[in-house]
Scaffold this active site. Structure first.
Site, PDB file in Angstrom:
ATOM      1  N   CYS A  58       0.888  -1.196   0.074  1.00 15.55           N
ATOM      2  CA  CYS A  58       0.022   0.017  -0.008  1.00 15.55           C
ATOM      3  C   CYS A  58       0.998   1.087  -0.176  1.00 15.55           C
ATOM      4  CB  CYS A  58      -1.039  -0.004   1.173  1.00 15.55           C
ATOM      5  SG  CYS A  58      -1.711   1.508   1.258  1.00 15.55           S
ATOM      6  N   TYR A  89      -7.676   4.039  -9.627  1.00 21.28           N
ATOM      7  CA  TYR A  89      -7.227   3.363  -8.356  1.00 21.28           C
ATOM      8  C   TYR A  89      -7.910   2.100  -8.417  1.00 21.28           C
ATOM      9  CZ  TYR A  89      -7.023   1.862  -3.501  1.00 21.28           C
ATOM     10  OH  TYR A  89      -6.964   1.115  -2.339  1.00 21.28           O
ATOM     11  N   GLU A 101       1.251  -0.393  -6.824  1.00 20.46           N
ATOM     12  CA  GLU A 101       1.303   1.035  -6.189  1.00 20.46           C
ATOM     13  C   GLU A 101       2.771   1.171  -5.941  1.00 20.46           C
ATOM     14  OE1 GLU A 101      -1.386   1.016  -2.948  1.00 20.46           O
ATOM     15  OE2 GLU A 101      -2.988   0.355  -4.051  1.00 20.46           O
ATOM     16  N   ASP A 136      -2.702  -7.270   2.413  1.00 16.65           N
ATOM     17  CA  ASP A 136      -3.014  -6.744   1.261  1.00 16.65           C
ATOM     18  C   ASP A 136      -2.402  -7.560   0.054  1.00 16.65           C
ATOM     19  OD1 ASP A 136      -3.841  -4.033   2.285  1.00 16.65           O
ATOM     20  OD2 ASP A 136      -2.015  -3.440   2.330  1.00 16.65           O
ATOM     21  N   TYR A 141       0.121  -5.016  -4.958  1.00 16.12           N
ATOM     22  CA  TYR A 141       0.882  -4.849  -3.864  1.00 16.12           C
ATOM     23  C   TYR A 141       2.158  -5.356  -3.784  1.00 16.12           C
ATOM     24  CZ  TYR A 141      -3.704  -3.368  -2.353  1.00 16.12           C
ATOM     25  OH  TYR A 141      -4.976  -2.756  -2.011  1.00 16.12           O
ATOM     26  N   CYS A 204      -2.122   2.137   7.711  1.00 11.76           N
ATOM     27  CA  CYS A 204      -0.672   2.031   6.975  1.00 11.76           C
ATOM     28  C   CYS A 204      -0.242   0.622   7.622  1.00 11.76           C
ATOM     29  CB  CYS A 204       0.124   2.797   8.010  1.00 11.76           C
ATOM     30  SG  CYS A 204       2.212   2.602   7.610  1.00 11.76           S
ATOM     31  N   CYS A 213      19.724  -4.188   6.702  1.00  8.61           N
ATOM     32  CA  CYS A 213      20.191  -4.214   5.762  1.00  8.61           C
ATOM     33  C   CYS A 213      21.461  -3.616   5.548  1.00  8.61           C
ATOM     34  CB  CYS A 213      19.298  -3.760   4.527  1.00  8.61           C
ATOM     35  SG  CYS A 213      20.066  -3.870   2.784  1.00  8.61           S
TER      36      CYS A 213
END
Length: 229
Positions: A58, A89, A101, A136, A141, A204, A213
């Site tokens: 998202c 959308y 997205e 999602d 996604y 969110c 990382c």
């Protein structure tokens, strides 16, 4: 029941160009300015700035992550990586456009390196989930990095390989992130631009793996740490 299963199967695979929705010739309306900074969403952007494109599920939470990053001049959300021109959308969520997205990031490379943006990307979502992020589900996604220079492409691929080693050591799966030169980016509707600035308690879904990382060749983090000792 078969009908619902058929719909989900279509959303979990990329459509062929012949299957994609037709779209339209003209861009869909979007916002003129960034809701947080007030800067023009479509530019012009400062001389010397660079663009990067990231898909992390998202795009609402992902965009906020980048606009809060020092050195980022502007962010915008949109759709890229599919077949349908100027999609909406509603069209992208069907899985029949092929688009992901995406967050467009305009940044000052003297203030924030591409390596730092890559680190933020990898650590802030789970790049091993295929056509989904958490709850999602669908091609829109998927995890993606779309690059704008040969240097970005090489750096993104090297960072993927390095992060895969870290994920493997942590017992995680294989990275499924799509990495390729940037296709056409279509700006999303005004309501989606800087959504979490307009709706601070909005949804969110960002969730990282908890695995750090280390970007090959980027010692800025180590230098900064040494300077604070």
């Amino acid at each position: 029941m078969f009908f619902l299963s058929d719909i989900m199967n279509k959303k979990l695979r990329m459509p062929a160009e012949s299957e994609a929705l037709r779209g339209r010739d003209q861009p869909i309306p979007t916002a003129a300015t960034h809701h947080v900074s007030g800067r023009l969403l479509k530019g012009p952007y400062p001389a010397g700035s660079e663009k990067a494109y990231f898909g992390m599920g998202c795009f609402w939470g992902a965009e906020r992550l980048f606009w809060q990053t020092e050195g980022v001049w502007l962010t915008a959300v949109g759709y890229a990586g599919g077949h349908t021109p100027n999609p909406t959308y509603q069209e992208t969520t069907t899985g029949l456009t092929g688009h992901a997205e995406i967050v467009m990031v305009v940044y000052d490379p003297k203030a924030v390196s591409y390596a730092e943006l890559l680190r933020l990307f990898w650590e802030s979502h789970d790049p091993t989930q295929g056509m989904r992020q958490g709850n999602d589900v669908g091609t829109t996604y998927r995890s993606a990095i779309y690059t704008t220079t040969d240097e970005q492409l090489a750096e993104a691929e090297a960072s993927r390989d390095a992060y895969q080693q870290a994920l493997t050591r942590a017992g995680r799966g294989r990275i499924t992130t799509e990495i390729k030169p940037a296709p056409v980016f279509y700006f999303a509707e005004a309501e989606h631009q800087q959504y979490l600035s307009k709706n601070p308690f909005g949804y969110c879904g960002l969730q990282g793996t908890g695995v750090e990382c280390a970007i090959p060749g980027d010692d800025r983090k180590a230098v900064a740490a040494a300077e604070t000792r």
